[in-house]
Design a protein around this motif. Structure first.
Motif, PDB file in Angstrom:
ATOM      1  N   TYR A  42       4.153  17.402  -6.731  1.00 49.53           N
ATOM      2  CA  TYR A  42       2.599  18.198  -6.639  1.00 49.53           C
ATOM      3  C   TYR A  42       2.824  19.728  -6.112  1.00 49.53           C
ATOM      4  N   PRO A  43       2.436  20.482  -7.022  1.00 45.33           N
ATOM      5  CA  PRO A  43       2.619  21.852  -6.594  1.00 45.33           C
ATOM      6  C   PRO A  43       1.673  22.496  -5.475  1.00 45.33           C
ATOM      7  N   GLN A  45      -3.226  10.661  -5.193  1.00 48.12           N
ATOM      8  CA  GLN A  45      -2.410   9.589  -5.764  1.00 48.12           C
ATOM      9  C   GLN A  45      -1.106   9.651  -5.805  1.00 48.12           C
ATOM     10  N   THR A  46      -0.443   8.558  -5.270  1.00 44.45           N
ATOM     11  CA  THR A  46       1.098   8.762  -4.956  1.00 44.45           C
ATOM     12  C   THR A  46       1.666   8.796  -6.616  1.00 44.45           C
ATOM     13  N   CYS A  47       2.903   9.388  -6.557  1.00 44.45           N
ATOM     14  CA  CYS A  47       3.819   9.707  -7.654  1.00 44.45           C
ATOM     15  C   CYS A  47       4.754   8.381  -7.882  1.00 44.45           C
ATOM     16  N   THR A  48       5.671   8.533  -8.568  1.00 41.38           N
ATOM     17  CA  THR A  48       6.772   7.319  -8.989  1.00 41.38           C
ATOM     18  C   THR A  48       7.799   7.766  -7.812  1.00 41.38           C
ATOM     19  N   SER A  49       7.927   8.813  -7.108  1.00 41.41           N
ATOM     20  CA  SER A  49       8.963   9.206  -6.246  1.00 41.41           C
ATOM     21  C   SER A  49       8.424   8.858  -4.813  1.00 41.41           C
ATOM     22  N   VAL A  99       0.929  -1.210  -0.020  1.00 37.98           N
ATOM     23  CA  VAL A  99      -0.022   0.059   0.221  1.00 37.98           C
ATOM     24  C   VAL A  99       0.986   1.215  -0.116  1.00 37.98           C
ATOM     25  N   GLU A 100       0.489   2.200  -1.031  1.00 36.74           N
ATOM     26  CA  GLU A 100       1.415   3.563  -0.804  1.00 36.74           C
ATOM     27  C   GLU A 100       0.484   4.432  -0.704  1.00 36.74           C
ATOM     28  N   ASN A 101       0.580   5.666  -0.033  1.00 34.13           N
ATOM     29  CA  ASN A 101      -0.251   6.527   0.540  1.00 34.13           C
ATOM     30  C   ASN A 101       0.692   7.959   0.641  1.00 34.13           C
ATOM     31  N   CYS A 102       0.535   8.869   0.276  1.00 37.37           N
ATOM     32  CA  CYS A 102       1.349  10.141   0.371  1.00 37.37           C
ATOM     33  C   CYS A 102       1.515  10.365   1.857  1.00 37.37           C
ATOM     34  N   VAL A 103       0.604  10.246   2.763  1.00 38.43           N
ATOM     35  CA  VAL A 103       0.893  10.510   4.097  1.00 38.43           C
ATOM     36  C   VAL A 103       1.695   9.761   4.809  1.00 38.43           C
ATOM     37  N   PHE A 104       2.046   8.518   4.084  1.00 39.76           N
ATOM     38  CA  PHE A 104       3.377   7.908   4.806  1.00 39.76           C
ATOM     39  C   PHE A 104       4.640   8.155   3.966  1.00 39.76           C
ATOM     40  N   CYS A 105       4.696   9.265   3.163  1.00 40.22           N
ATOM     41  CA  CYS A 105       6.016   9.452   2.393  1.00 40.22           C
ATOM     42  C   CYS A 105       6.909  10.330   3.126  1.00 40.22           C
TER      43      CYS A 105
END
Length: 220
Positions: free
Chosen positions: A91-92, A123-127, A65-71
């Motif tokens: 993401y700007p 949506q998470t990005c490739t980074s 699972v990928e989520n921006c809040v855990f990035c």
């Protein structure tokens, strides 16, 4: 005889003095027990960080699972009180971590802007770079702030569909009262069973909101 009386008096005074100290010490211990260090919020925070988050990390890594809040790329911004931005600018926009009342808490009360979709629904990005297990809660933890507890509770509500044994209806109600009214009005609604709809319901809400914003922008 006089010496014996003096000894008894001295012993009585010492005993009373020691008893007074013991009482003061007991009062001090009670005060320490009631100190905020042992408050319900602190106990919950310790449980969340030390027990719940390690389990959530294992669940997310096992299911990829990928989520921006855990990035690891997500950092605090200065535009709003509870606002975060992408450090590598993939993401700007800036936004809050989670849905809820903190999503509307602005530093500048009259700036007239509105926050974007929360990072939880971006949506998470490739980074995407997952935070390590020992610091998986980093983006949620604001020291000496009630917002940390708020974030923990909303995250648990979304991930488990339960908070303190009840459906987290207050989360949906704070976003859109219509969602709350629709769900609680169903005949099979049960307040103490897990809610399996909350994540998808709010995802649909933000998706519709984005669609309406695009339509409004094109019209104007």
């Amino acid at each position: 005889m006089l010496k014996s009386i003096n000894n008894e008096l001295t012993s009585t005074l010492i005993s009373a003095y020691l008893s007074s100290i013991a009482k003061r010490f007991g009062t001090a211990l009670d005060s320490i027990r009631n100190f905020c260090l042992f408050s319900e919020d602190t106990i919950y925070k310790r449980h969340f960080i030390n027990e719940y988050m390690p389990l959530l990390y294992k669940k997310h890594t096992a299911a990829m699972v990928e989520n921006c809040v855990f990035c690891n790329q997500l950092v605090k911004s200065g535009c709003h009180k509870q606002c975060y931005k992408c450090a590598i600018s993939n993401y700007p926009h800036c936004s809050s971590l989670l849905p809820g009342l903190l999503n509307c808490e602005s530093i500048y009360p009259y700036n007239g802007d509105t926050l974007k979709v929360p990072w939880y629904y971006t949506q998470t990005c490739t980074s995407f770079s997952r935070l390590p297990q020992e610091n998986y809660f980093r983006n949620f933890n604001v020291f000496f702030s009630s917002s940390a507890i708020f974030n923990f509770e909303v995250l648990e509500s979304l991930e488990k569909g339960l908070l303190s044994g009840e459906k987290p209806c207050h989360v949906c109600a704070s976003i859109d009262y219509g969602i709350y009214k629709k769900c609680t009005g169903q005949r099979d609604f049960h307040a103490f069973s897990p809610c399996h709809k909350i994540v998808d319901e709010l995802a649909d809400y933000y998706q519709n909101q984005n669609s309406n914003n695009v339509i409004n922008t094109n019209v104007s």
